[in-house]
Motif scaffolding. Structure first.
Motif, mmCIF file in Angstrom:
data_model
loop_
_atom_site.group_PDB
_atom_site.id
_atom_site.type_symbol
_atom_site.label_atom_id
_atom_site.label_comp_id
_atom_site.label_asym_id
_atom_site.label_seq_id
_atom_site.Cartn_x
_atom_site.Cartn_y
_atom_site.Cartn_z
ATOM 1 N N UNK A 594 0.809 -1.261 -0.005
ATOM 2 C CA UNK A 594 -0.075 0.057 -0.013
ATOM 3 C C UNK A 594 0.898 1.308 0.027
ATOM 4 N N UNK A 595 0.581 2.229 -0.791
ATOM 5 C CA UNK A 595 1.162 3.413 -0.885
ATOM 6 C C UNK A 595 0.600 4.365 -0.188
ATOM 7 N N UNK A 596 0.905 5.224 0.677
ATOM 8 C CA UNK A 596 0.566 6.150 1.585
ATOM 9 C C UNK A 596 1.274 7.687 1.328
ATOM 10 N N UNK A 597 0.427 8.529 0.780
ATOM 11 C CA UNK A 597 0.878 9.792 0.524
ATOM 12 C C UNK A 597 0.337 10.937 1.296
ATOM 13 N N UNK A 598 0.882 12.026 1.426
ATOM 14 C CA UNK A 598 0.590 13.216 2.221
ATOM 15 C C UNK A 598 1.674 13.682 3.001
ATOM 16 N N UNK A 599 1.128 14.432 3.948
ATOM 17 C CA UNK A 599 2.162 15.102 5.036
ATOM 18 C C UNK A 599 2.864 16.155 4.355
ATOM 19 N N UNK A 604 5.609 10.420 0.477
ATOM 20 C CA UNK A 604 5.105 9.250 0.106
ATOM 21 C C UNK A 604 5.825 7.836 0.785
ATOM 22 N N UNK A 605 5.001 7.149 1.393
ATOM 23 C CA UNK A 605 5.605 5.952 2.062
ATOM 24 C C UNK A 605 5.103 4.778 1.564
ATOM 25 N N UNK A 606 5.705 3.596 1.420
ATOM 26 C CA UNK A 606 5.236 2.467 0.804
ATOM 27 C C UNK A 606 5.330 1.225 1.953
ATOM 28 N N UNK A 654 4.500 9.915 8.113
ATOM 29 C CA UNK A 654 4.672 10.813 7.074
ATOM 30 C C UNK A 654 5.867 11.610 7.472
ATOM 31 N N UNK A 655 5.890 12.184 8.491
ATOM 32 C CA UNK A 655 6.786 13.294 8.860
ATOM 33 C C UNK A 655 8.559 12.696 8.819
#
Length: 1332
Positions: A594-599, A604-606, A654-655
């Protein structure tokens, strides 16, 4: 809710080697090597070894098989221990084929011939079926173990036992009815299309096996269950048309077989005793399909059904392999693999070392390998769950409704079995594409709730199931079919998997063609409305890759990118616009990505979850023992193998993702889950998490961190009505409305009350729930960790909020919001009940006229619910409003005969006196005094009685005018009260105010205020002789009380008696003042007559005191050393007893109880189970505790207390000794003074050593013992000798336990000041001890 999706497809051709083509008549076999990826394929001609891309023929059977006698290889299996393939021939030969040396060895034979073979899971036994047929068990060294005939009529060791409970005709037969009582036993019938070969299958633990054979008489199948030692256990019951296949579930639960009935073809299950145990129907007509084999996956989760569709002719049939699994007592067809047209499967097996790797060998010489993984097919943003079940796709929009499997909100029926489902990311989440086994794609669009889809007979159908319909309102939105198509521009032969919809216009998948592994980028065209045009998927770009892609996950957020996770563990970012593939990180082979983006800065974090259940973030380990994970709006939500739910804020991830590790999870909120729970989806824009239990049912939970985060967003955006309703729904403490941001609450209190004005009860509950606790620091501190270092809010929160809410309610609508307003008055720290009753009284006098306003009667009933009615009745009485009192009394359970006569009587009394009566009833005595004083002078006797009975003297003095008769009377009463309480000086002052001067003189005399006493007596005009007599009495009383200086002043000023004056001063040891008084009276001879003898007596007394202190201290120290030595000896004996396995002699150790430690007799005198409540009893117990009687339970503590008193007494003699020495030297008494100085100095020198001995350091208790005892041995040496051979820590513990029983000030020695200012240098050399 999971789907078994294809994660990789591999195709290997045997025709790469000209000598490796399959025999057209032989029976092929697949035998994988469990230790690596090598696969062996054999038939009657040869053995082919496939290792990666290489294909080679390693062994030929030409010389070992008699082709003229139609001999052939009937079974083959790879044995890792022998590093060889073991094969058996139809003629009965055992062949061990070494694939490395390419040699074939004959290791045995069976004259009767062989038909089938199967090795046990532990490869220690092989089950062979001979041509008789009979079962032959051989070891791994090919030695026979047992032989068993298979067509015996014997049932076996598990034969049912008849206990004589009646005949069949008399038994209850359930739904079958009475006809079952006379029905004949079922007879076995042949199934047709049976190949006639036996089937052998082992249970997963290798303790049992089953053999299916044809009965020679009936031609029907039956199976026999045999134990590992070769004994028959059971025989299956007669089953009509039982098929040829048989597979024992590795977990040991059931055996699977097939049954062909006239109207259906089904898979049936049997227990090990041969009895039926359920079934499910295959979606094919019984005359149009033939089941070749059933195969269980190694983990028992998936059942593979190998079918042939079409006619009996091999050239016209079609091979398919369906994968079935069960959940919630329903069997799902999760996958269907179709062999290409014109070809057919000749062998199918599971890889033993990989749970879901399926190997299919085709007649054309191709070896197809499908690898599968369990995957949730749930849209990340719309939370639409899609579950494949053959041709049906079960749809449940979990954001709208939760339907437990196997039901669904609605279902999509497609022309072929569903192979893959892909749903779009955010922005395209309303699209759903289904890929079927015939390589066609079908597009569906999610409609708004309440919109009916356009039906189409030419395409797929949509059917509402558990989501509503059939007369019920729809609770979930439906999908609408928009069209079907194939991939345009695709090569004729390919295999595809990992389909992913990157955006509404772009789709990606992995493929395997003749050119190897590729990534396909496809352009998608689908109409937004039904009938708006055709659907097309066109291959626009292919990207060759070196490693097979396993997972493709869209990034979302309007991006056209996707994360590609490959077989080698690497992850890459695919840009579908530029067709660029950029490496991200190396890692482990994953199951979910799952790819998470934002912050900040759109980071982006995978996230990836591996098969070892480890969660990684950008290739770095994030958490081990993770069973599933999901992403909500604000949190990464994880379920663990320890059956807990963890929530990690996305801001932390994300930080700085590198700072998040396994230790970070200890700071997040946790929640226990049911064993085996897995996360299906985290509903976006909501707080719901949908979990699936192991048995298949769904559960919805709202984790506290998600709820609090959503509430914070709602309150920050001023959506107070929604926030409050969410708090009520999830039982969140309503103090969060205030504590989330107290300053904002104070500024927006009007907005909050206005948002809730239509729900007055909500405001009432909010105010009632207020407390001084800051819930952001207690209940919800996990969600407000940034506030841990901030300063706490000042106290008085409840009062401040009540004031704010009440002011807001007053401005909004006092009439309709009266009940919350009353609640704010009641919820004050000191409830303002009188004000609340005053509001109700005003409402009674002026009833409201606007609609919906609260009446006085309703307000009073509500107030009684908040406050005890008796307390409210008392407060109403305190308002002196008797009509209001009557209203409250009518709402209570009081008897009217009790309160009506009282109210009638009070109404007839004068106002002030009636209030006085009410105050007396309410025990408000000061208010009663105030009203009684205002009632008139005729009430003065009653006033004085009230003052005297209730002790209201000070209040009466403040209330009454000074100088009046009542004032003087109160002063007299107060003076008598103080005089009786021993406060004589204050009594004298009040006697003066009351005009009782004589009583004032007597009170001053008792107080010892001799100056004011004689002064007051003089002002009273007392005669001289009485005044002199009064002075003499005062002097004697002062002298007896030890106030020698005051007594001397009376003798000097009022009695003129210098001898008595000097005697008083000498008695008080005021040597200098005594000598001065002699000379002031001009009688210096009194110095020799009175002062010098007094000095001699004082010196003698001081010498006696010093000797007493020194001797007593020495005695107490010696005795304490003996007692401590005996205690430590007893401790050493008890430790030896415990070391030898014996218990102590007594029930408890003497060192830790109040029992005697010297005499050996339990004399529990130091403690008792009684509770000494009176001070007299406590003092008696303290005296008993510090008893110096030898052998008492606490003698050592009493000795410590005595030594403490002696050392403190000696240290306190310094000032007295200094004054005495100076007086002696002044009168030339040097010898007595020198002796006293030397004796006192010697005593002070011994005090530090004595203190160190009585209060030793803890470490000194366990020093090495001295060589022996002697007259000069110290207490520490005695204690160390008793401790010899013991443990130092035990001795220190025993000492600390004993000292802890002392009062705190006795646990340490007195403070010794090193001050030599008392010494006189002129006395050096003098030392004659004075005599008394």
């Amino acid at each position: 809710m999971r789907n078994l999706v294809v994660s990789k497809v591999d195709v290997q051709a045997l025709d790469n080697d000209p000598d490796s083509s399959l025999s057209p008549t032989g029976r092929p076999f697949i035998s994988p090597d469990p230790d690596n990826s090598t696969v062996f394929v054999s038939d009657s001609k040869h053995i082919v070894k496939l290792d990666g891309a290489s294909v080679e023929t390693c062994v030929s059977f030409t010389e070992h098989i008699n082709q003229s006698e139609q001999d052939e290889v009937v079974a083959a299996e790879y044995l890792p221990d022998h590093q060889a393939l073991f094969a058996i021939s139809k003629a009965g030969a055992f062949l061990l084929c070494d694939c490395n040396t390419q040699k074939v060895e004959h290791v045995g034979s069976v004259p009767d011939g062989l038909q089938a073979m199967c090795w046990s899971p532990d490869l220690e036994l092989a089950a062979l079926v001979t041509s008789q047929p009979a079962l032959l068990l051989i070891t791994a060294e090919f030695e026979p173990v047992a032989e068993l005939p298979l067509l015996s009529e014997e049932f076996g060791d598990m034969a049912p036992v008849t206990v004589g409970w009646g005949r069949k005709e008399t038994q209850f037969h359930g739904s079958a009815g009475k006809a079952a009582a006379v029905a004949s036993e079922p007879t076995a019938e042949p199934a047709g299309r049976d190949d006639g070969r036996p089937r052998v299958t082992w249970r997963g633990d290798g303790q049992m096996l089953a053999v299916s054979v044809l009965c020679r008489e009936t031609g029907a199948r039956r199976f026999v269950v045999v134990s590992r030692d070769g004994s028959r256990l059971s025989t299956s019951e007669p089953v009509a048309a039982l098929g040829q296949s048989l597979a024992w579930r590795p977990s040991g639960a059931t055996l699977a077989a097939t049954q062909r009935l006239p109207n259906k073809l089904q898979v049936v299950f049997f227990e090990k005793n041969g009895l039926r145990h359920g079934e499910f129907t295959l979606p094919f007509p019984p005359d149009g399909a033939h089941v070749r084999e059933l195969l269980w996956s190694p983990d028992s989760a998936v059942l593979a059904v190998w079918l042939e569709l079409g006619l009996e002719s091999e050239s016209e049939s079609e091979s398919r392999v369906q994968l079935w699994t069960t959940g919630n007592y329903h069997w799902y067809c999760k996958q269907e693999h179709v062999v290409a047209a014109g070809d057919r499967a000749v062998a199918v097996t599971w890889h033993p070392a990989a749970d879901y790797r399926l190997l299919v060998l085709c007649r054309s010489g191709r070896l197809l390998t499908w690898e599968h993984q369990w995957r949730w097919s749930t849209a990340p943003h719309s939370s639409v769950a899609a579950v494949a079940d053959g041709r049906r796709l079960l749809i449940t929009p979990l954001a709208s409704t939760v339907v437990p499997p196997p039901m669904s909100a609605h279902e999509l029926v497609l022309p072929a079995s569903v192979s893959a489902v892909c749903q779009g990311p955010a922005g395209a989440d309303h699209w759903l594409w289904a890929v079927t086994s015939d390589r066609r794609l079908h597009a569906f669009r999610l409609l708004p709730l309440g919109t009916e889809p356009v039906t189409s007979t030419a395409g797929c159908t949509v059917t509402m199931t558990a989501g509503g319909g059939v007369g019920f309102a729809a609770r979930a939105p439906l999908h609408e079919w928009r069209g079907s198509c194939s991939v345009g521009g695709a090569p004729p032969v390919y295999a595809s998997w990992a389909w992913e919809l990157v955006s509404a216009e772009r789709m990606v998948c992995a493929a395997h063609t003749q050119d190897g592994y590729q990534l396909w980028l496809m352009d998608v065209t689908a109409p937004e409305t039904a009938g708006g045009g055709g659907v097309s998927v066109t291959l626009s770009r292919t990207l060759p890759v070196s490693s097979a892609p396993l997972i493709i996950s869209a990034v979302g957020g309007g991006s056209a990118e996707a994360v590609v996770h490959s077989e080698d563990g690497s992850m890459s970012l695919l840009d579908t616009e530029t067709a660029e593939l950029r490496p991200i990180t190396d890692g482990q082979s994953g199951m979910e990505v799952v790819a998470v983006s934002g912050g900040p800065a759109g980071r982006r974090r995978v996230l990836s979850l591996t098969g070892q259940r480890r969660l990684y973030c950008d290739g770095r380990p994030l958490l081990s023992a993770c069973s599933s994970f999901g992403v909500s709006d604000d949190f990464l939500v994880v379920t663990t193998l320890e059956h807990t739910l963890l929530c990690l804020p996305l801001t932390a991830l994300l930080a700085d993702g590198s700072s998040v590790s396994e230790s970070s999870w200890s700071e997040v909120g946790t929640r226990r889950l049911e064993r085996g729970s897995r996360l299906v989806t985290a509903v976006r824009g909501d707080t719901r998490l949908v979990l699936q239990m192991p048995r298949g049912n769904l559960e919805v939970i709202h984790p506290r961190p998600l709820v609090v985060a959503r509430l914070a967003r709602l309150m920050d955006s001023a959506e107070y009505y929604t926030a409050y309703s969410e708090m009520r729904r999830h039982r969140i403490n309503l103090n969060l409305l205030v504590d989330h941001d107290p300053e904002t609450f104070a500024a927006r209190c009007d907005d909050i009350c206005a948002a809730l004005r239509h729900e007055p009860s909500w405001l009432c509950v909010f105010v009632s729930d207020l407390s001084e606790e800051d819930v952001t620091r207690t209940l919800y501190r996990e969600s407000y960790r940034s506030r841990s270092a901030a300063a706490a809010a000042p106290p008085g929160k409840v009062d401040r909020v009540c004031e704010l809410v009440r002011d807001s309610l007053e401005r909004l609508d006092r009439g309709r919001l009266l009940l919350p307003l009353l609640t704010t008055l009641v919820r004050h720290t000191r409830p303002r009940l009188e004000e609340a009753l005053r509001v109700i009284s005003q409402l009674r006098d002026a009833p409201p006229t606007e609609p919906g306003a609260v009446t006085a009667d309703a307000a009073l009933r509500y107030l009684i619910c908040l406050v005890d009615v008796d307390q409210l009745y008392s407060v109403a009485m305190g308002t002196y409003d008797f009509d209001l009192v009557l209203m409250v009394a009518e709402k209570s359970q009081k008897d009217p005969k009790e309160y009506l006569p009282l109210l009638n009587e009070l109404r007839q009394l004068p106002a002030e006196y009636a209030r006085y009566r009410v105050d007396c009833l309410l025990r408000r005595h000061e208010s009663a005094l105030r009203h009684l004083a205002a009632a008139g002078a005729d009430r003065q006797p009653e006033l004085l009685r009230l003052v005297q009975e209730r002790g209201l003297y000070s209040a009466a003095l403040r209330l009454l005018p000074a100088g009046g008769a009542a004032y003087r009377a109160v002063c007299g009463l107060f003076a008598e009260h103080l005089d009786g309480a021993g406060r004589c000086w204050e009594a004298a002052a009040l006697y003066v105010r009351a005009g009782a001067q004589t009583s004032a003189v007597d009170a001053l005399r008792r107080a010892g205020a001799w100056r004011q006493c004689l002064q007051t007596a003089g002002q009273l005009g007392m005669p001289a002789d009485q005044l002199r007599q009064l002075a003499a009495g005062l002097a004697a009383e002062l002298r007896a009380a030890g106030r020698c200086a005051d007594a001397a002043a009376v003798y000097e000023r009022h009695l003129r008696q210098p001898e008595e004056q000097v005697a008083c001063l000498l008695e008080g040891r005021l040597w200098d003042q005594a000598v001065a008084a002699c000379h002031q009276a001009r009688r210096p001879q009194m110095v020799a007559v009175l002062a010098v003898p007094a000095l001699h007596r004082a010196a003698a007394n001081m010498a006696d005191t010093l000797r007493r202190i020194s001797d007593t201290l020495t005695e107490r120290r010696a005795r304490l050393a003996v007692v401590r030595a005996q205690q430590l000896q007893l401790l050493s004996r008890q430790r030896c007893q415990l070391a030898d396995g014996e218990g102590p002699a007594g029930a408890d150790s003497d060192l830790y109880s109040d029992s005697s430690s010297v005499s050996g007799v339990s004399a529990s005198s130091g403690s008792s189970s009684r509770t000494f409540r009176s001070s007299k009893s406590r003092r008696k117990q303290e005296r008993k505790k510090y008893s110096l009687r030898e052998g008492s339970g606490l003698e050592d503590l009493a000795l410590v207390a005595a030594c403490h008193a002696l050392i403190a007494e000696a240290s306190a003699l310094t000032e007295e000794m200094s004054a005495l020495l100076r007086a002696l030297v002044q009168h030339s008494l040097d010898e007595p003074a020198g002796g006293l100085q030397r004796s006192f100095a010697a005593l002070l020198d011994t005090l530090p050593a004595a203190a160190a001995e009585v209060w030793p350091e803890p470490a000194a208790v366990a020093q090495p013992p001295p060589a022996g005892l002697g007259p000069t041995v110290t207490a520490n040496q005695l204690a160390d000798l008793a401790q010899a051979g013991g443990d130092a820590a035990a001795a220190q513990t025993a000492y600390a336990a004993r000292m802890a029983q002392l009062e705190p000030h006795l646990r340490f020695p007195p403070l010794l000041k090193k001050d030599d200012s008392w010494k006189l240098l002129c006395l050096e050399g003098f030392g004659v001890e004075p005599t008394s």
